[in-house]
Write a protein that holds these residues in place. Structure first.
Motif, PDB file in Angstrom:
ATOM      1  N   GLY A   1       0.811  -1.207   0.000  1.00  0.00           N
ATOM      2  CA  GLY A   1       0.000   0.000   0.000  1.00  0.00           C
ATOM      3  C   GLY A   1       0.846   1.259   0.000  1.00  0.00           C
ATOM      4  N   LEU A   2       1.916   1.271   0.816  1.00  0.00           N
ATOM      5  CA  LEU A   2       2.806   2.434   0.852  1.00  0.00           C
ATOM      6  C   LEU A   2       3.542   2.610  -0.475  1.00  0.00           C
ATOM      7  N   ILE A   3       3.942   1.489  -1.081  1.00  0.00           N
ATOM      8  CA  ILE A   3       4.587   1.574  -2.399  1.00  0.00           C
ATOM      9  C   ILE A   3       3.626   2.149  -3.429  1.00  0.00           C
ATOM     10  N   GLY A   4       2.372   1.675  -3.406  1.00  0.00           N
ATOM     11  CA  GLY A   4       1.380   2.176  -4.358  1.00  0.00           C
ATOM     12  C   GLY A   4       1.155   3.668  -4.215  1.00  0.00           C
ATOM     13  N   ILE A   5       1.044   4.145  -2.966  1.00  0.00           N
ATOM     14  CA  ILE A   5       0.835   5.572  -2.738  1.00  0.00           C
ATOM     15  C   ILE A   5       2.066   6.375  -3.149  1.00  0.00           C
ATOM     16  N   ALA A   6       3.261   5.848  -2.827  1.00  0.00           N
ATOM     17  CA  ALA A   6       4.492   6.552  -3.188  1.00  0.00           C
ATOM     18  C   ALA A   6       4.631   6.695  -4.703  1.00  0.00           C
ATOM     19  N   LEU A   7       4.292   5.621  -5.434  1.00  0.00           N
ATOM     20  CA  LEU A   7       4.412   5.662  -6.894  1.00  0.00           C
ATOM     21  C   LEU A   7       3.306   6.488  -7.546  1.00  0.00           C
ATOM     22  N   ALA A   8       2.243   6.755  -6.812  1.00  0.00           N
ATOM     23  CA  ALA A   8       1.150   7.560  -7.356  1.00  0.00           C
ATOM     24  C   ALA A   8       1.310   9.043  -7.058  1.00  0.00           C
TER      25      ALA A   8
ATOM     26  N   SER B   1      18.891   5.232 -17.614  1.00  0.00           N
ATOM     27  CA  SER B   1      18.285   5.604 -16.334  1.00  0.00           C
ATOM     28  C   SER B   1      16.784   5.361 -16.340  1.00  0.00           C
ATOM     29  N   ALA B   2      16.122   5.762 -17.433  1.00  0.00           N
ATOM     30  CA  ALA B   2      14.673   5.576 -17.514  1.00  0.00           C
ATOM     31  C   ALA B   2      14.303   4.098 -17.500  1.00  0.00           C
ATOM     32  N   LEU B   3      15.041   3.282 -18.247  1.00  0.00           N
ATOM     33  CA  LEU B   3      14.737   1.854 -18.287  1.00  0.00           C
ATOM     34  C   LEU B   3      15.066   1.176 -16.962  1.00  0.00           C
ATOM     35  N   ALA B   4      16.120   1.648 -16.286  1.00  0.00           N
ATOM     36  CA  ALA B   4      16.466   1.082 -14.979  1.00  0.00           C
ATOM     37  C   ALA B   4      15.376   1.372 -13.953  1.00  0.00           C
ATOM     38  N   ILE B   5      14.871   2.595 -13.957  1.00  0.00           N
ATOM     39  CA  ILE B   5      13.776   2.934 -13.040  1.00  0.00           C
ATOM     40  C   ILE B   5      12.548   2.082 -13.350  1.00  0.00           C
ATOM     41  N   SER B   6      12.266   1.887 -14.626  1.00  0.00           N
ATOM     42  CA  SER B   6      11.121   1.057 -15.028  1.00  0.00           C
ATOM     43  C   SER B   6      11.261  -0.353 -14.478  1.00  0.00           C
ATOM     44  N   ALA B   7      12.447  -0.920 -14.618  1.00  0.00           N
ATOM     45  CA  ALA B   7      12.670  -2.285 -14.138  1.00  0.00           C
ATOM     46  C   ALA B   7      12.566  -2.362 -12.621  1.00  0.00           C
ATOM     47  N   VAL B   8      13.119  -1.375 -11.942  1.00  0.00           N
ATOM     48  CA  VAL B   8      13.112  -1.401 -10.478  1.00  0.00           C
ATOM     49  C   VAL B   8      11.691  -1.352  -9.932  1.00  0.00           C
ATOM     50  N   VAL B   9      10.878  -0.432 -10.444  1.00  0.00           N
ATOM     51  CA  VAL B   9       9.537  -0.269  -9.864  1.00  0.00           C
ATOM     52  C   VAL B   9       8.625  -1.446 -10.186  1.00  0.00           C
ATOM     53  N   LEU B  10       8.922  -2.163 -11.269  1.00  0.00           N
ATOM     54  CA  LEU B  10       8.084  -3.303 -11.611  1.00  0.00           C
ATOM     55  C   LEU B  10       8.599  -4.608 -10.998  1.00  0.00           C
ATOM     56  N   VAL B  11       9.921  -4.774 -10.935  1.00  0.00           N
ATOM     57  CA  VAL B  11      10.495  -6.052 -10.518  1.00  0.00           C
ATOM     58  C   VAL B  11      10.691  -6.147  -9.015  1.00  0.00           C
ATOM     59  N   VAL B  12      11.239  -5.097  -8.401  1.00  0.00           N
ATOM     60  CA  VAL B  12      11.603  -5.184  -6.987  1.00  0.00           C
ATOM     61  C   VAL B  12      10.401  -5.475  -6.083  1.00  0.00           C
ATOM     62  N   PRO B  13       9.280  -4.719  -6.200  1.00  0.00           N
ATOM     63  CA  PRO B  13       8.135  -5.067  -5.342  1.00  0.00           C
ATOM     64  C   PRO B  13       7.620  -6.480  -5.588  1.00  0.00           C
ATOM     65  N   THR B  14       7.697  -6.921  -6.844  1.00  0.00           N
ATOM     66  CA  THR B  14       7.224  -8.271  -7.160  1.00  0.00           C
ATOM     67  C   THR B  14       8.097  -9.331  -6.504  1.00  0.00           C
ATOM     68  N   VAL B  15       9.417  -9.188  -6.643  1.00  0.00           N
ATOM     69  CA  VAL B  15      10.335 -10.189  -6.102  1.00  0.00           C
ATOM     70  C   VAL B  15      10.379 -10.138  -4.579  1.00  0.00           C
ATOM     71  N   ALA B  16      10.399  -8.926  -4.029  1.00  0.00           N
ATOM     72  CA  ALA B  16      10.591  -8.786  -2.594  1.00  0.00           C
ATOM     73  C   ALA B  16       9.314  -9.021  -1.788  1.00  0.00           C
ATOM     74  N   LEU B  17       8.151  -8.706  -2.382  1.00  0.00           N
ATOM     75  CA  LEU B  17       6.911  -8.764  -1.608  1.00  0.00           C
ATOM     76  C   LEU B  17       5.865  -9.693  -2.217  1.00  0.00           C
ATOM     77  N   ALA B  18       5.609  -9.524  -3.509  1.00  0.00           N
ATOM     78  CA  ALA B  18       4.502 -10.269  -4.113  1.00  0.00           C
ATOM     79  C   ALA B  18       4.779 -11.774  -4.172  1.00  0.00           C
ATOM     80  N   VAL B  19       5.989 -12.160  -4.598  1.00  0.00           N
ATOM     81  CA  VAL B  19       6.294 -13.590  -4.704  1.00  0.00           C
ATOM     82  C   VAL B  19       6.244 -14.290  -3.344  1.00  0.00           C
ATOM     83  N   PRO B  20       6.896 -13.742  -2.296  1.00  0.00           N
ATOM     84  CA  PRO B  20       6.759 -14.389  -0.981  1.00  0.00           C
ATOM     85  C   PRO B  20       5.315 -14.463  -0.495  1.00  0.00           C
ATOM     86  N   TRP B  21       4.544 -13.420  -0.768  1.00  0.00           N
ATOM     87  CA  TRP B  21       3.144 -13.465  -0.361  1.00  0.00           C
ATOM     88  C   TRP B  21       2.394 -14.556  -1.111  1.00  0.00           C
TER      89      TRP B  21
END
Length: 296
Positions: free
Chosen positions: A7-14, A265-285
């Motif tokens: 939820g905090l990630i979603g609000i931060a990215l919005a 830089s733009a592509l790195a940011i794109s990868a980070v915001v899509l991959v990191v929350p998925t790997v760190a939070l979504a997959v374990p959940w």
């Protein structure tokens, strides 16, 4: 913690992250990569809030002794997630319907009030003294519209630059890019969103069309056309050649090349915001959810 973190990630990215990135000038150096970055931010925000809602729902049904404040906090996160997801599909339907109707009506008016250009049959000429140029994109029935004032104000090279700019919009379907941003923008409640992604996407598609025109006509004819058309109004649902004049002229003064570090830089940011929350939070959940559902 997963629902709260997502939820905090979603609000931060919005809200705060787009607001900060909107102040940066480097994404303008690589407009295509900039578009990818802004789309990734908006999509990641939607996915994070959706994931927060799903993980909250699982927690509410699996925790045997939740405290009242835990229930209240998780219920609030779930409500926001459901609201965002429902608004996403509602926004997709509304943007598609409104845009299709608006462009269909506009094409009818253009065909009624304009004449085909003698040498360029695909171009429609409006009998108006104000310099105007825009396109009405469509899958099969696009229009490129210029006014008589545009023909009078521009030399042949500048007119070609304008037409190439509009053809780039039509050919690469920049309208679909903007519609996607419109959907993602509407999906979030007003208090949880910023206009930065939508605004930046409008600037970036103009820069992409400028790049296509500059490769054919060079920078000076395009610059003259931008000055002549600066401030001209573009009908709703169309893509015009007169918007964002200052930003576009500033960029035309730079070499006609994409800066590699801006793209990276733009592509790195794109990868980070899509991959990191998925790997760190979504997959374990998801692993935990499977264990709960299987009774493990």
């Amino acid at each position: 913690m997963t629902p709260v973190a997502l939820g905090l990630i979603g609000i931060a990215l919005a809200l705060p992250v787009p607001a900060l990135l909107a102040r940066a000038r480097w994404p303008l150096l690589s407009p295509a990569a900039g578009i990818v970055m802004w789309q990734s931010l908006a999509l990641a925000a939607i996915l994070a809030m959706s994931g927060a809602g799903l993980s909250t729902a699982l927690w509410l049904v699996s925790d045997t002794e939740p405290s009242p404040w835990h229930i209240a906090a998780h219920a609030a996160v779930l409500a926001v997630g459901v609201l965002v997801w429902a608004r996403f599909w509602w926004a997709a339907w509304m943007v598609w319907r409104e845009t299709a109707r608006r462009r269909a009506r506009h094409r009818e008016l253009v065909d009624l009030l304009s004449q085909p250009h003698g040498a360029l049959p695909a171009v429609r000429i409006m009998a108006a003294e104000t310099p105007v140029a825009y396109c009405i994109p469509s899958h099969k029935d696009s229009r490129v519209v210029v006014s008589q004032g545009t023909l009078d104000a521009l030399d042949d090279d500048s007119l070609q630059a304008v037409l190439e700019h509009e053809r780039a919009h039509v050919r690469t379907r920049h309208d679909l890019v903007l519609e996607a941003f419109g959907v993602l923008h509407r999906a979030y409640p007003r208090v949880l969103r910023t206009d930065a992604p939508l605004r930046q996407s409008q600037v970036l598609v103009e820069l992409m069309a400028d790049d296509a025109a500059r490769r054919i006509t060079g920078g000076p004819p395009l610059a003259r056309a931008i000055v002549a058309l600066a401030g001209s109004r573009t009908p709703s649902g169309a893509l015009g050649a007169g918007g964002e004049a200052l930003v576009r002229l500033e960029r035309l003064g730079q070499p006609d090349r994409t800066t590699w570090w801006a793209t990276a830089s733009a592509l790195a940011i794109s990868a980070v915001v899509l991959v990191v929350p998925t790997v760190a939070l979504a997959v374990p959940w998801m692993v935990h959810a499977i264990d709960v559902l299987l009774g493990g």
